[in-house]
Enzyme design. Structure first.
Site, PDB file in Angstrom:
ATOM      1  N   VAL A  22       0.658  -1.413   0.203  1.00 33.88           N
ATOM      2  CA  VAL A  22      -0.186  -0.212  -0.191  1.00 33.88           C
ATOM      3  C   VAL A  22       0.691   1.314   0.306  1.00 33.88           C
ATOM      4  O   VAL A  22       2.180   1.461   1.333  1.00 33.88           O
ATOM      5  CB  VAL A  22      -1.108   0.082   1.386  1.00 33.88           C
ATOM      6  CG1 VAL A  22      -1.399   1.622   1.268  1.00 33.88           C
ATOM      7  CG2 VAL A  22      -2.034  -0.902   0.906  1.00 33.88           C
ATOM      8  N   GLU A  45      -2.681  -2.918  -2.936  1.00 34.74           N
ATOM      9  CA  GLU A  45      -4.078  -3.846  -2.275  1.00 34.74           C
ATOM     10  C   GLU A  45      -4.711  -2.483  -3.354  1.00 34.74           C
ATOM     11  O   GLU A  45      -4.809  -1.148  -2.660  1.00 34.74           O
ATOM     12  CB  GLU A  45      -4.430  -4.087  -1.117  1.00 34.74           C
ATOM     13  CG  GLU A  45      -5.715  -4.692  -1.221  1.00 34.74           C
ATOM     14  CD  GLU A  45      -5.935  -4.815   0.195  1.00 34.74           C
ATOM     15  OE1 GLU A  45      -6.658  -5.241   0.648  1.00 34.74           O
ATOM     16  OE2 GLU A  45      -5.705  -3.717   1.278  1.00 34.74           O
ATOM     17  N   CYS A 117      -2.932  -8.852   4.660  1.00 37.57           N
ATOM     18  CA  CYS A 117      -2.528  -7.846   5.332  1.00 37.57           C
ATOM     19  C   CYS A 117      -3.873  -7.909   6.874  1.00 37.57           C
ATOM     20  O   CYS A 117      -4.890  -7.599   7.080  1.00 37.57           O
ATOM     21  CB  CYS A 117      -3.592  -6.501   5.022  1.00 37.57           C
ATOM     22  SG  CYS A 117      -3.485  -5.035   5.499  1.00 37.57           S
ATOM     23  N   HIS A 184       3.170 -15.311   3.740  1.00 42.22           N
ATOM     24  CA  HIS A 184       4.083 -14.634   4.501  1.00 42.22           C
ATOM     25  C   HIS A 184       4.118 -14.892   5.711  1.00 42.22           C
ATOM     26  O   HIS A 184       3.309 -15.582   6.263  1.00 42.22           O
ATOM     27  CB  HIS A 184       3.305 -13.469   5.039  1.00 42.22           C
ATOM     28  CG  HIS A 184       3.992 -12.345   5.326  1.00 42.22           C
ATOM     29  ND1 HIS A 184       3.594 -10.690   5.519  1.00 42.22           N
ATOM     30  CD2 HIS A 184       5.170 -12.257   6.159  1.00 42.22           C
ATOM     31  CE1 HIS A 184       4.379 -10.197   6.405  1.00 42.22           C
ATOM     32  NE2 HIS A 184       5.584 -11.082   6.818  1.00 42.22           N
ATOM     33  N   ARG A 242       9.179  -5.034   1.925  1.00 40.77           N
ATOM     34  CA  ARG A 242      10.691  -3.811   2.723  1.00 40.77           C
ATOM     35  C   ARG A 242      11.306  -3.962   1.713  1.00 40.77           C
ATOM     36  O   ARG A 242      12.658  -2.667   1.797  1.00 40.77           O
ATOM     37  CB  ARG A 242      10.427  -3.970   3.902  1.00 40.77           C
ATOM     38  CG  ARG A 242       8.874  -3.616   4.309  1.00 40.77           C
ATOM     39  CD  ARG A 242       9.371  -3.751   6.532  1.00 40.77           C
ATOM     40  NE  ARG A 242       8.974  -5.049   6.748  1.00 40.77           N
ATOM     41  CZ  ARG A 242       9.704  -5.144   8.345  1.00 40.77           C
ATOM     42  NH1 ARG A 242       9.690  -4.724   8.408  1.00 40.77           N
ATOM     43  NH2 ARG A 242       9.195  -6.720   7.973  1.00 40.77           N
TER      44      ARG A 242
END
Length: 363
Positions: A22, A45, A117, A184, A242
């Site tokens: 995002v 997203e 998320c 994840h 990241r």
């Protein structure tokens, strides 16, 4: 017929992928990631309702495909050179997911459903990680998409509380006919500062419950980490979040210095007519890892204070580049208006990506 098309299309094995992020993952960042070696890029997203209420516009002057909200703000932007591109949606129902997918599938290579998320905005709306506890809703969403949309469907999930629950959930999502799954390696209550559980990824791979490609995600911060994750877990592909946001040259063996990458990003932002506040947000994110660069260098201080494109372009000596692009774009807009003739009432608006309140909340 649809099953056959699912099996064609994107190959998810042995790939390095830009994660959906995002605010960071708007078009300029995705384009730059592809240039530096990302094999597939996922969009930020986008909520199903937002894309459903948007209008698809071919933005000829800019060379992009824009989905514009009723208020004239930009919802999602792509272009034909952004390939392979994956549209990631936030949804809590099969009906919403299908309507959104029907709107966008001709402009993307695949569609991914966000089930990972953990942010309040997503979970409170029954989207993202909230779906991990709603297997029947998930089954319905994915089955509906696979049966009605002729491009690959995938999903991105997190680990559940136990390995047994995780494996059951993964078997269920595979049974819907999806093409790949991203895992994840954290649970939904895990903070990003807690280490990702690579051992859990290895356990999933070793269990052999899945035959579709498994994409691993979590704690990949350098080019070497990409291979390390593959070696240590056996996943088919690696997704970078990241690590890429800090330095998009993570996708290539030779890392580039971050200030150099920031200048490159700024050029991409200019030529995709990206909203300034979004551009500044990404530049600030990239500078996070630069120690005292932000507070103690002339460039860093100027970035912090910047309020316009002219301000940031001055930092990287891109004022002429910016001015030239603006002149060129304005000319294309004027030419297009002339071509359409005086009688045309459609006003060409430069839709800008808008970071609205819901996105602020998701931060």
């Amino acid at each position: 017929k649809n099953r056959k098309m699912q099996e064609g299309g994107l190959d998810y094995r042995n790939k390095v992928i830009l994660a959906p992020m995002v605010r960071v993952g708007t078009l300029p960042f995705r384009m730059m990631s592809l240039e530096h070696g990302a094999d597939i890029v996922y969009s930020e997203e986008v909520i199903d309702k937002a894309i459903i209420s948007s209008t698809r516009v071919v933005n000829e002057p800019l060379g992009t495909i824009d989905f514009i909200k009723p208020d004239g703000k930009l919802c999602y932007r792509t272009c034909v050179t952004e390939r392979p591109n994956v549209f990631q949606m936030g949804t809590n129902s099969a009906e919403g997911a299908l309507a959104a997918a029907l709107k966008v599938y001709k402009d993307v290579c695949a569609i991914d459903v966000n089930m990972g998320c953990p942010k309040h905005f997503s979970v409170s709306g029954g989207m993202g990680a909230a779906l991990l506890d709603k297997p029947e809703t998930v089954r319905e969403i994915l089955t509906t998409l696979v049966q009605n949309i002729p491009i690959p469907i995938t999903c991105k999930v997190r680990l559940k509380a136990t390995m047994a629950e995780t494996l059951d959930f993964l078997k269920m999502v595979e049974s819907t006919g999806i093409k790949a799954v991203t895992i994840h390696a954290r649970t939904k209550n895990c903070r990003p500062t807690q280490p990702a559980q690579w051992a859990a990824l290895k356990e999933i791979v070793d269990s052999k419950v899945l035959s579709i490609p498994i994409i691993g995600n979590g704690d990949v911060y350098t080019y070497a980490d990409i291979q390390a994750m593959k070696d240590q877990t056996g996943v088919d592909s690696v997704m970078v979040a990241r690590g890429a946001a800090r330095n998009p040259s993570i996708f290539s063996p030779v890392a580039k210095a971050v200030p150099e990458m920031m200048k490159e990003y700024l050029k991409h932002a200019i030529i995709t007519d990206n909203n300034f506040s979004n551009t500044k947000y990404v530049l600030l994110y990239m500078s996070k890892e630069q120690g005292k660069w932000l507070s103690q260098t002339t460039q860093g201080v100027a970035l912090h204070k910047s309020k316009t494109y002219e301000d940031v372009c001055a930092i990287w000596d891109l004022l002429e580049f910016y001015a030239e692009f603006q002149r060129d774009l304005e000319k294309k807009i004027a030419d297009m208006k002339e071509k359409q003739g005086e009688g045309n009432t459609i006003e060409y608006k430069r839709a800008r990506l808008h970071q609205d309140d819901e996105e602020e909340e998701r931060e």
